[in-house]
Design a protein around this motif. Structure first.
Motif, PDB file in Angstrom:
ATOM      1  N   VAL A 160       7.913  12.411  -9.219  1.00  0.00           N
ATOM      2  CA  VAL A 160       7.219  12.014  -8.001  1.00  0.00           C
ATOM      3  C   VAL A 160       8.081  11.046  -7.192  1.00  0.00           C
ATOM      4  O   VAL A 160       8.960  10.367  -7.723  1.00  0.00           O
ATOM      5  CB  VAL A 160       5.859  11.341  -8.315  1.00  0.00           C
ATOM      6  N   ARG A 161       7.750  11.002  -5.925  1.00  0.00           N
ATOM      7  CA  ARG A 161       8.391  10.063  -5.008  1.00  0.00           C
ATOM      8  C   ARG A 161       7.253   9.390  -4.234  1.00  0.00           C
ATOM      9  O   ARG A 161       6.572  10.053  -3.426  1.00  0.00           O
ATOM     10  CB  ARG A 161       9.331  10.818  -4.063  1.00  0.00           C
ATOM     11  N   VAL A 162       7.034   8.125  -4.527  1.00  0.00           N
ATOM     12  CA  VAL A 162       5.908   7.396  -3.960  1.00  0.00           C
ATOM     13  C   VAL A 162       6.415   6.477  -2.858  1.00  0.00           C
ATOM     14  O   VAL A 162       7.231   5.576  -3.109  1.00  0.00           O
ATOM     15  CB  VAL A 162       5.182   6.567  -5.042  1.00  0.00           C
ATOM     16  N   SER A 163       5.947   6.707  -1.644  1.00  0.00           N
ATOM     17  CA  SER A 163       6.362   5.891  -0.510  1.00  0.00           C
ATOM     18  C   SER A 163       5.333   4.791  -0.256  1.00  0.00           C
ATOM     19  O   SER A 163       4.127   5.041  -0.258  1.00  0.00           O
ATOM     20  CB  SER A 163       6.508   6.746   0.749  1.00  0.00           C
ATOM     21  N   THR A 164       5.821   3.581  -0.042  1.00  0.00           N
ATOM     22  CA  THR A 164       4.956   2.458   0.297  1.00  0.00           C
ATOM     23  C   THR A 164       5.469   1.848   1.590  1.00  0.00           C
ATOM     24  O   THR A 164       6.521   2.257   2.108  1.00  0.00           O
ATOM     25  CB  THR A 164       4.958   1.382  -0.804  1.00  0.00           C
ATOM     26  N   ILE A 165       4.774   0.854   2.105  1.00  0.00           N
ATOM     27  CA  ILE A 165       5.237   0.232   3.350  1.00  0.00           C
ATOM     28  C   ILE A 165       6.522  -0.557   3.130  1.00  0.00           C
ATOM     29  O   ILE A 165       7.209  -0.912   4.091  1.00  0.00           O
ATOM     30  CB  ILE A 165       4.162  -0.679   3.967  1.00  0.00           C
ATOM     31  N   ASN A 166       6.885  -0.807   1.857  1.00  0.00           N
ATOM     32  CA  ASN A 166       8.066  -1.620   1.565  1.00  0.00           C
ATOM     33  C   ASN A 166       9.235  -0.836   0.990  1.00  0.00           C
ATOM     34  O   ASN A 166      10.306  -1.394   0.791  1.00  0.00           O
ATOM     35  CB  ASN A 166       7.695  -2.749   0.583  1.00  0.00           C
ATOM     36  N   GLY A 167       9.043   0.443   0.699  1.00  0.00           N
ATOM     37  CA  GLY A 167      10.134   1.202   0.114  1.00  0.00           C
ATOM     38  C   GLY A 167       9.652   2.449  -0.580  1.00  0.00           C
ATOM     39  O   GLY A 167       8.569   2.969  -0.291  1.00  0.00           O
TER      40      GLY A 167
ATOM     41  N   PRO B 219       0.809  -1.221   0.000  1.00  0.00           N
ATOM     42  CA  PRO B 219       0.000   0.000   0.000  1.00  0.00           C
ATOM     43  C   PRO B 219       0.844   1.274   0.000  1.00  0.00           C
ATOM     44  O   PRO B 219       1.880   1.351   0.665  1.00  0.00           O
ATOM     45  CB  PRO B 219      -0.828  -0.116   1.285  1.00  0.00           C
ATOM     46  N   VAL B 220       0.374   2.249  -0.749  1.00  0.00           N
ATOM     47  CA  VAL B 220       1.046   3.544  -0.837  1.00  0.00           C
ATOM     48  C   VAL B 220       0.678   4.375   0.388  1.00  0.00           C
ATOM     49  O   VAL B 220      -0.492   4.463   0.768  1.00  0.00           O
ATOM     50  CB  VAL B 220       0.643   4.269  -2.129  1.00  0.00           C
ATOM     51  N   THR B 221       1.685   4.974   1.005  1.00  0.00           N
ATOM     52  CA  THR B 221       1.449   5.775   2.203  1.00  0.00           C
ATOM     53  C   THR B 221       1.586   7.280   1.957  1.00  0.00           C
ATOM     54  O   THR B 221       1.043   8.086   2.701  1.00  0.00           O
ATOM     55  CB  THR B 221       2.425   5.371   3.316  1.00  0.00           C
ATOM     56  N   ARG B 222       2.302   7.636   0.858  1.00  0.00           N
ATOM     57  CA  ARG B 222       2.549   9.070   0.630  1.00  0.00           C
ATOM     58  C   ARG B 222       2.997   9.282  -0.810  1.00  0.00           C
ATOM     59  O   ARG B 222       3.723   8.455  -1.373  1.00  0.00           O
ATOM     60  CB  ARG B 222       3.643   9.543   1.598  1.00  0.00           C
TER      61      ARG B 222
END
Length: 436
Positions: free
Chosen positions: A221-228, A210-213
């Protein structure tokens, strides 16, 4: 959180049919991408699970018809088996009424819908009106109005007083099938089609991520997920609008775009598959289709795969679903069984299996087949979302030019967004190459 950073051209958030269709279109265009999916499966609001008999069935989106060209073509290309929905025999309305009267009532309800669709969505005379407001002003019979209400709340899964009249008209005009939308289902399940599409993506698809930010600026863009973290030139948010509105954007989206995402509400639906030893309704010359006039949003139809697989699908939509979701499993089964017995006779109580999927508060995709605008003033919302805030882009079945809220609409929306994005990125990549 992991410090792993990956780089690609496009990050796609969501692996429903919108995200899958967009990914495959980008692949054809030679654009690199990563698909980030929160669930442990693809498909979004399409899903298949096992019932108590060990049979796999569609607990989410299921039906299609020949007037849905993109979905039909995909299913044929992937070798799916079409199961024609059984519709021979009489349609049941409950409380019961003579067949001729039931037919008249059905046609009267459809006439209300057709009359509604002759109104121009931008007609100033309907500004500020909900569907319920407009319905109250019509001179139709109480029975016809009840039929219309049950039909619309069952299809769109929201109370009529929440839905702007212009929005329903605009949606309805984009649903152009002339044959019934319940014409076919897939023997292998609709979920199997999503799985096939996902199989073409290989390692470019990430489940349980899941994407967090989403951070965005001129450089990408810089897409943060729970894994990286994924760094990309652009992001395509392929989620229903009400779900997309919950994402954390940095900086915040432009106010008009944030407002446009915030005017949507997910409907509510509970889907039930009831298995029987035999399709007993057919011996009474019934089709298995039932619409409860006294229970708006409750509908049943034949979902048998063949003579050895007798089944009814029961849909509970809109406010009724929100009330019935408070039942325990045994209470819900008793309620539905009683309604089926009332409408179809005592054989309906002899069930082999009762399997239920409550979508009303689904974490990742809202509560029903689609979201609807619930702000009568939000005429701008779809255009604003489709324009996005580059490098942040959006796509969803709800925004599709055809069949919003359907799998067909999701495919069209995903492909359309990907083609537009690919053209933009090819210009950016070419410009960067020329500068270097």
């Amino acid at each position: 959180m992991s410090s792993k950073i990956e780089r690609t051209d496009v990050a796609i958030v969501g692996a429903g049919f919108t995200g899958l269709a967009a990914a495959l279109e980008l692949k054809r265009a030679g654009i690199d991408f990563l698909v980030l999916e929160a669930r442990d499966r693809v498909g979004g609001r399409v899903e298949a699970v096992q019932n108590g008999l060990g049979e796999r069935f569609d607990s989410g989106g299921q039906f299609l018809c020949e007037d849905m060209p993109e979905l039909m073509a995909l299913a044929k290309a992937r070798g799916k088996t079409f199961v024609e929905t059984y519709v021979e025999g009489n349609f049941v309305t409950y409380p019961p009424m003579p067949v001729e009267r039931a037919v008249r009532t059905y046609h009267a309800a459809m006439a209300i819908r057709e009359r509604m669709n002759t109104i121009e969505p931008d007609d100033p005379a309907i500004a500020g009106l909900s569907v319920a407001d407009w319905l109250e002003r019509q001179n139709d019979s109480i029975e016809a109005k009840a039929g219309f209400r049950s039909m619309i709340e069952g299809l769109w899964c929201l109370a009529l007083d929440k839905v702007p009249l212009w929005h329903l008209i605009d949606n309805d005009r984009r649903i152009t099938n002339e044959v019934p939308e319940l014409q076919y289902s897939l023997r292998e399940t609709m979920q199997s089609l999503a799985d096939d599409l996902a199989g073409d993506l290989g390692e470019q698809l990430r489940l349980n991520d899941p994407v967090t930010r989403i951070e965005h600026g001129h450089e990408g863009v810089r897409v943060s997920t729970i894994n990286g973290t994924v760094e990309a030139l652009a992001v395509l948010v392929a989620l229903p609008p009400a779900t997309a509105a919950k994402l954390d954007f940095e900086p915040a989206l432009p106010p008009a775009l944030a407002k446009a995402l915030g005017v949507w509400e997910s409907g509510a639906v509970i889907k039930i598959l009831v298995r029987f030893a035999r399709p007993f309704w057919r011996k009474r010359s019934l089709s298995g289709m039932v619409m409860w006039r006294s229970v708006p949003g409750l509908f049943a139809c034949d979902a048998s795969k063949d003579a050895e697989h007798a089944a009814l699908t029961v849909f509970v939509g809109g406010p009724r679903a929100l009330r019935w979701r408070e039942f325990g499993e045994a209470e819900l089964r008793a309620e539905v069984t009683a309604r089926l017995v009332d409408a179809l006779g005592p054989d309906a109580a002899h069930m082999l299996d009762f399997s239920c999927r409550d979508w009303t508060h689904d974490r990742w995709s809202g509560g029903a087949y689609g979201d609807l605008i619930v702000d009568v003033t939000a005429r701008y919302a779809e255009r604003t979302i489709l324009a996005g805030a580059p490098p942040v882009h959006f796509a969803a079945s709800e925004l599709s030019p055809s069949f919003p809220g359907y799998v067909e609409g999701a495919i069209v929306a995903g492909r359309s967004a990907a083609r537009k994005l690919a053209a933009e990125l090819q210009r950016v990549i070419a410009s960067r190459a020329s500068r270097s």
